[in-house]
Design a protein around this motif. Structure first.
Motif, mmCIF file in Angstrom:
data_model
loop_
_atom_site.group_PDB
_atom_site.id
_atom_site.type_symbol
_atom_site.label_atom_id
_atom_site.label_comp_id
_atom_site.label_asym_id
_atom_site.label_seq_id
_atom_site.Cartn_x
_atom_site.Cartn_y
_atom_site.Cartn_z
ATOM 1 N N LYS A 31 0.654 -1.351 0.075
ATOM 2 C CA LYS A 31 -0.179 0.311 -0.289
ATOM 3 C C LYS A 31 0.703 0.811 0.192
ATOM 4 C CE LYS A 31 -3.596 2.264 3.053
ATOM 5 N NZ LYS A 31 -4.796 1.717 3.924
ATOM 6 N N LYS A 32 0.491 2.337 -0.793
ATOM 7 C CA LYS A 32 0.553 3.711 -0.624
ATOM 8 C C LYS A 32 0.088 4.997 -0.394
ATOM 9 C CE LYS A 32 3.543 6.696 -3.991
ATOM 10 N NZ LYS A 32 3.718 6.596 -5.397
ATOM 11 N N ILE A 33 1.071 5.619 0.860
ATOM 12 C CA ILE A 33 0.025 6.698 1.280
ATOM 13 C C ILE A 33 0.803 7.657 1.200
ATOM 14 C CG2 ILE A 33 -0.561 7.301 3.611
ATOM 15 C CD1 ILE A 33 -0.628 4.767 4.802
ATOM 16 N N SER A 34 0.263 8.757 0.531
ATOM 17 C CA SER A 34 1.110 10.118 -0.089
ATOM 18 C C SER A 34 0.802 11.156 1.467
ATOM 19 C CB SER A 34 0.817 10.587 -1.273
ATOM 20 O OG SER A 34 1.602 11.643 -1.637
ATOM 21 N N MET A 35 2.111 11.833 0.956
ATOM 22 C CA MET A 35 1.646 12.790 2.613
ATOM 23 C C MET A 35 1.235 13.925 1.423
ATOM 24 S SD MET A 35 1.831 11.667 5.370
ATOM 25 C CE MET A 35 1.431 9.889 4.365
ATOM 26 N N LEU A 36 -0.107 14.600 2.023
ATOM 27 C CA LEU A 36 -0.633 15.688 1.485
ATOM 28 C C LEU A 36 0.299 17.036 2.056
ATOM 29 C CD1 LEU A 36 -2.767 16.955 0.282
ATOM 30 C CD2 LEU A 36 -3.891 17.364 1.817
ATOM 31 N N LYS A 37 1.348 17.621 3.194
ATOM 32 C CA LYS A 37 1.375 17.972 3.563
ATOM 33 C C LYS A 37 2.478 18.140 4.945
ATOM 34 C CE LYS A 37 -1.913 19.678 6.654
ATOM 35 N NZ LYS A 37 -2.907 20.973 7.442
ATOM 36 N N ALA A 38 3.182 18.592 5.331
ATOM 37 C CA ALA A 38 4.433 18.716 6.432
ATOM 38 C C ALA A 38 4.458 20.172 7.213
ATOM 39 C CB ALA A 38 5.419 18.385 5.556
ATOM 40 N N ASP A 39 4.310 20.216 8.406
ATOM 41 C CA ASP A 39 4.080 21.262 8.649
ATOM 42 C C ASP A 39 4.502 21.080 10.496
ATOM 43 O OD1 ASP A 39 2.758 22.707 7.502
ATOM 44 O OD2 ASP A 39 0.235 21.839 8.652
ATOM 45 N N ILE A 40 5.410 22.072 10.472
ATOM 46 C CA ILE A 40 6.432 22.084 12.017
ATOM 47 C C ILE A 40 5.517 22.814 13.305
ATOM 48 C CG2 ILE A 40 8.472 23.289 13.261
ATOM 49 C CD1 ILE A 40 10.014 22.887 10.266
ATOM 50 N N ILE A 41 4.839 21.624 13.745
ATOM 51 C CA ILE A 41 4.043 22.691 15.534
ATOM 52 C C ILE A 41 4.487 22.268 16.394
ATOM 53 C CG2 ILE A 41 1.316 22.715 16.329
ATOM 54 C CD1 ILE A 41 1.098 22.260 13.021
ATOM 55 N N ASN A 42 4.750 22.514 17.727
ATOM 56 C CA ASN A 42 5.639 22.397 18.704
ATOM 57 C C ASN A 42 6.436 20.946 18.375
ATOM 58 O OD1 ASN A 42 2.975 23.192 19.980
ATOM 59 N ND2 ASN A 42 1.890 21.592 19.580
ATOM 60 N N GLN A 43 7.185 22.009 17.830
ATOM 61 C CA GLN A 43 8.914 20.856 18.076
ATOM 62 C C GLN A 43 8.675 19.167 17.263
ATOM 63 O OE1 GLN A 43 11.715 22.450 18.185
ATOM 64 N NE2 GLN A 43 10.590 24.081 18.523
ATOM 65 N N GLU A 44 7.615 19.165 16.248
ATOM 66 C CA GLU A 44 7.422 17.975 15.974
ATOM 67 C C GLU A 44 7.177 18.853 13.861
ATOM 68 O OE1 GLU A 44 5.506 14.979 18.523
ATOM 69 O OE2 GLU A 44 4.431 15.475 17.408
ATOM 70 N N LEU A 75 5.350 17.260 11.531
ATOM 71 C CA LEU A 75 3.930 16.409 11.571
ATOM 72 C C LEU A 75 3.630 16.113 10.007
ATOM 73 C CD1 LEU A 75 1.424 18.332 13.956
ATOM 74 C CD2 LEU A 75 3.227 16.021 14.157
ATOM 75 N N LEU A 76 3.329 15.048 9.650
ATOM 76 C CA LEU A 76 3.555 14.980 8.436
ATOM 77 C C LEU A 76 1.889 14.155 8.071
ATOM 78 C CD1 LEU A 76 6.679 12.976 7.522
ATOM 79 C CD2 LEU A 76 5.993 14.910 6.717
ATOM 80 N N THR A 77 0.837 15.239 7.512
ATOM 81 C CA THR A 77 -0.151 14.253 7.079
ATOM 82 C C THR A 77 -0.554 14.041 5.396
ATOM 83 O OG1 THR A 77 -0.673 15.882 8.428
ATOM 84 C CG2 THR A 77 -2.677 15.361 7.585
ATOM 85 N N PRO A 78 -1.372 12.643 6.133
ATOM 86 C CA PRO A 78 -1.684 12.047 4.963
ATOM 87 C C PRO A 78 -2.503 12.857 3.874
ATOM 88 C CG PRO A 78 -2.138 11.074 6.645
ATOM 89 C CD PRO A 78 -1.604 11.031 7.311
ATOM 90 N N GLU A 79 -2.928 12.156 3.121
ATOM 91 C CA GLU A 79 -4.337 12.825 2.079
ATOM 92 C C GLU A 79 -5.340 12.756 1.522
ATOM 93 O OE1 GLU A 79 -2.593 12.424 -2.083
ATOM 94 O OE2 GLU A 79 -2.540 9.961 -2.344
ATOM 95 N N SER A 80 -4.930 11.295 2.413
ATOM 96 C CA SER A 80 -6.186 10.918 2.622
ATOM 97 C C SER A 80 -6.300 9.991 4.394
ATOM 98 C CB SER A 80 -5.995 9.470 1.623
ATOM 99 O OG SER A 80 -5.533 8.178 1.773
ATOM 100 N N ASP A 81 -7.570 9.146 4.300
ATOM 101 C CA ASP A 81 -8.137 8.894 5.999
ATOM 102 C C ASP A 81 -7.145 7.530 5.853
ATOM 103 O OD1 ASP A 81 -9.601 11.051 6.311
ATOM 104 O OD2 ASP A 81 -11.419 10.410 5.853
ATOM 105 N N ALA A 82 -5.931 7.286 5.460
ATOM 106 C CA ALA A 82 -5.224 5.778 5.681
ATOM 107 C C ALA A 82 -5.703 5.285 7.107
ATOM 108 C CB ALA A 82 -4.283 6.484 5.073
ATOM 109 N N ASP A 83 -5.625 4.180 7.169
ATOM 110 C CA ASP A 83 -6.198 2.746 7.813
ATOM 111 C C ASP A 83 -4.332 3.394 9.161
ATOM 112 O OD1 ASP A 83 -5.958 1.897 10.423
ATOM 113 O OD2 ASP A 83 -6.890 0.063 9.576
#
Length: 123
Positions: A3-16, A18-26
């Protein structure tokens, strides 16, 4: 089947990072493998996750590279995040550094991909 899950965005928040997937991946069964691959045709780095039966590829496409570079410079933990589930991508920066060094000036990855990697990570 992998399975391939693509990351939609990457944000630096609270010293992390955060990589957010483009879909509701499990993400519930995934564990970090600490290894990466390159998808030069898709202009993406691939972080490998394991589940009980197979691997899942976490795709880190070019649009999020600048934020990955910034987080990498400060050694901020990279975290795959969806809802209340977070998984740290262990070894991401070490693997990425290794790949970038191998890609630098190496036409085996394709001139376009090499150029993109050099522009973001080596400038």
């Amino acid at each position: 089947m992998r399975k391939k899950i693509s990351m939609l965005k990457a944000d630096i928040i609270n010293q992390e990072l955060l990589l957010t997937p483009e879909s509701d991946a499990d993400l519930s069964e995934l564990t970090p493998k600490g290894q990466m691959l390159v998808d030069s045709d898709g202009a993406s780095f691939i972080y490998i996750m394991e589940n009980k039966d197979d691997y899942t590829y976490i795709s880190l496409p070019e649009p999020i590279w600048a934020n990955i570079k910034a987080a990498m410079a400060d050694n901020i933990p990279a975290v795959l995040a969806q809802g209340d589930k977070k998984i740290e991508l262990e070894g991401l920066y070490e693997e990425l550094s290794y790949l970038i060094e191998n890609i630098k000036g190496n036409s085996n990855y394709g001139e376009d991909f090499v150029s993109k990697v050099e522009q973001v990570f080596l400038s």
